[in-house]
Scaffold this active site. Structure first.
Site, PDB file in Angstrom:
ATOM      1  N   CYS A  92       0.817  -1.226   0.000  1.00 10.86           N
ATOM      2  CA  CYS A  92       0.000   0.000   0.000  1.00 10.86           C
ATOM      3  C   CYS A  92       0.845   1.268   0.000  1.00 10.86           C
ATOM      4  O   CYS A  92       0.643   2.167  -0.829  1.00 10.86           O
ATOM      5  CB  CYS A  92      -0.993  -0.023   1.166  1.00 10.86           C
ATOM      6  SG  CYS A  92      -0.257   0.120   2.819  1.00 10.86           S
ATOM      7  N   HIS A 108      -2.718   1.282   6.760  1.00 10.52           N
ATOM      8  CA  HIS A 108      -3.050   1.162   5.342  1.00 10.52           C
ATOM      9  C   HIS A 108      -3.205   2.568   4.771  1.00 10.52           C
ATOM     10  O   HIS A 108      -3.617   3.498   5.474  1.00 10.52           O
ATOM     11  CB  HIS A 108      -4.340   0.368   5.143  1.00 10.52           C
ATOM     12  CG  HIS A 108      -4.624   0.055   3.696  1.00 10.52           C
ATOM     13  ND1 HIS A 108      -3.943  -0.931   3.012  1.00 10.52           N
ATOM     14  CD2 HIS A 108      -5.487   0.608   2.799  1.00 10.52           C
ATOM     15  CE1 HIS A 108      -4.390  -0.982   1.769  1.00 10.52           C
ATOM     16  NE2 HIS A 108      -5.314  -0.051   1.607  1.00 10.52           N
ATOM     17  N   HIS A 110      -5.658   1.954  -4.378  1.00 12.04           N
ATOM     18  CA  HIS A 110      -4.765   1.411  -3.347  1.00 12.04           C
ATOM     19  C   HIS A 110      -4.356  -0.006  -3.720  1.00 12.04           C
ATOM     20  O   HIS A 110      -4.946  -0.639  -4.606  1.00 12.04           O
ATOM     21  CB  HIS A 110      -5.439   1.428  -1.971  1.00 12.04           C
ATOM     22  CG  HIS A 110      -6.604   0.482  -1.846  1.00 12.04           C
ATOM     23  ND1 HIS A 110      -6.781  -0.349  -0.761  1.00 12.04           N
ATOM     24  CD2 HIS A 110      -7.660   0.228  -2.672  1.00 12.04           C
ATOM     25  CE1 HIS A 110      -7.891  -1.052  -0.910  1.00 12.04           C
ATOM     26  NE2 HIS A 110      -8.443  -0.720  -2.059  1.00 12.04           N
TER      27      HIS A 110
END
Length: 341
Positions: free
Chosen positions: A257, A305, A317
């Protein structure tokens, strides 16, 4: 963070290196002692929830790995700089010692007896006095050179101590990297075992759910990016859609990520930190309601994240292993911050 780091040149696609490493290590990890799979009483829904939880834990461990790996790279550079400084210091000391030796030799050859006796014995007293003044100057210079030498020796000793400390830190960081790497691999191996415990139909359903509706670009609205660099980062992130999630990788063939957001902004000439936790402090934070394309959206309280806001309630993402870079709703999980670079 008000300023951005210089983007280090890359001689090799790091994601390729990490992909090969990850694949080999994950195979080995899967062979280690790990839960055999879902418990007999678990339903497919329970098993899927466990898989999701393991992926989340693996992602947190991945960000810890990235932080330790970045620290290792920084320390390695610092160690090399200190080593170079020590080498230059030693060379300077050797030169100063040579100069002092030459001065001492000249002094010895020119005036090795008591000054008053030398004056009495001199056939040319005026000439002797001229030479004596020269010797005084040599003595003063020698004393100054000796003082400088002592200072340089002390400085070199301090630099050697610093080099030793940095080397010890580097070894500790390498150990941390290995520990976090094992944690990621262990959790991913457990998730794979759980997925393999599902029937083919349930595995396919999970696979479809993780990719449902992501094959096409969603409506991103008409909102413009916050800056020209954000526009360039957006273009890079769009080009990465569909590429695989690879833990520890920051492009261009695979991403985790924070690797995706770091790589995307690197294409715009902006150096971001490696971890999602550090990236959320890499610019000015704004409310979610004021998010603009190119802003970074961090998730969960620990910012484990991160994705890039693309407009109209959508982010790009790198979700987790098995799910490639894709678009998802910005509210897919709790948002902890929005950062404008």
């Amino acid at each position: 963070m008000g300023s951005h780091r210089r983007i280090a040149p890359s001689g090799q696609d790091r994601s390729t290196r990490v992909t090969v490493l990850s694949a080999a290590a994950a195979t080995a990890a899967a062979a280690l002692a790990a839960p055999a799979g879902a418990a007999p009483q678990d339903t497919p829904a329970t098993t899927k929830a466990k898989v999701d939880r393991l992926f989340e834990q693996a992602e947190k461990a991945t960000e810890a790995y990235n932080k330790a790996d970045e620290r290792t790279d920084t320390l390695r550079e610092q160690v090399e700089r200190v080593k170079d400084s020590v080498a230059r210091g030693q060379e300077r000391i050797n030169t100063m010692r040579g100069a002092l030796g030459s001065l001492a030799g000249a002094q010895y050859r020119s005036g090795g007896i008591d000054p008053s006796l030398a004056l009495m014995l001199a056939s040319d007293p005026d000439g002797y006095l001229d030479r004596a003044q020269t010797l005084d100057r040599i003595s003063a210079r020698q004393a100054a050179e000796l003082t400088d030498l002592h200072k340089a020796q002390r400085s070199l000793a301090q630099e050697r101590t610093e080099a030793g400390r940095k080397l010890a830190e580097l070894e500790k960081s390498r150990t941390a990297v290995a520990r976090h790497k094992r944690s990621v691999e262990h959790k991913l191996a457990k998730a794979r075992k759980l997925l393999n415990s599902l029937s083919s139909r349930d595995r396919d359903a999970y696979d479809r759910a993780s990719r449902a509706g992501r094959g096409q670009t969603p409506d991103l609205g008409s909102a413009g990016p916050a800056s020209s660099r954000a526009a360039a980062a957006i273009a890079a992130a769009r080009s990465a859609v569909g590429r695989p999630y690879v833990w520890g990788a920051n492009g261009p063939s695979g991403f985790d990520c924070s690797g995706l957001t770091q790589w995307s902004y690197a294409q715009a000439g902006v150096g971001l930190p490696r971890t999602s936790q550090a990236q959320r402090h890499a610019g000015r934070q704004v409310p979610l309601a004021q998010a603009q394309p190119g802003d970074l959206v961090a998730y969960r309280d620990d910012a484990s994240h991160i994705g890039m806001y693309m407009g109209n309630g959508q982010v790009v993402h790198a979700p987790y292993p098995g799910a490639p870079v894709r678009y998802d709703p910005v509210g897919m999980m709790p948002v902890s911050s929005v950062t404008r670079i």
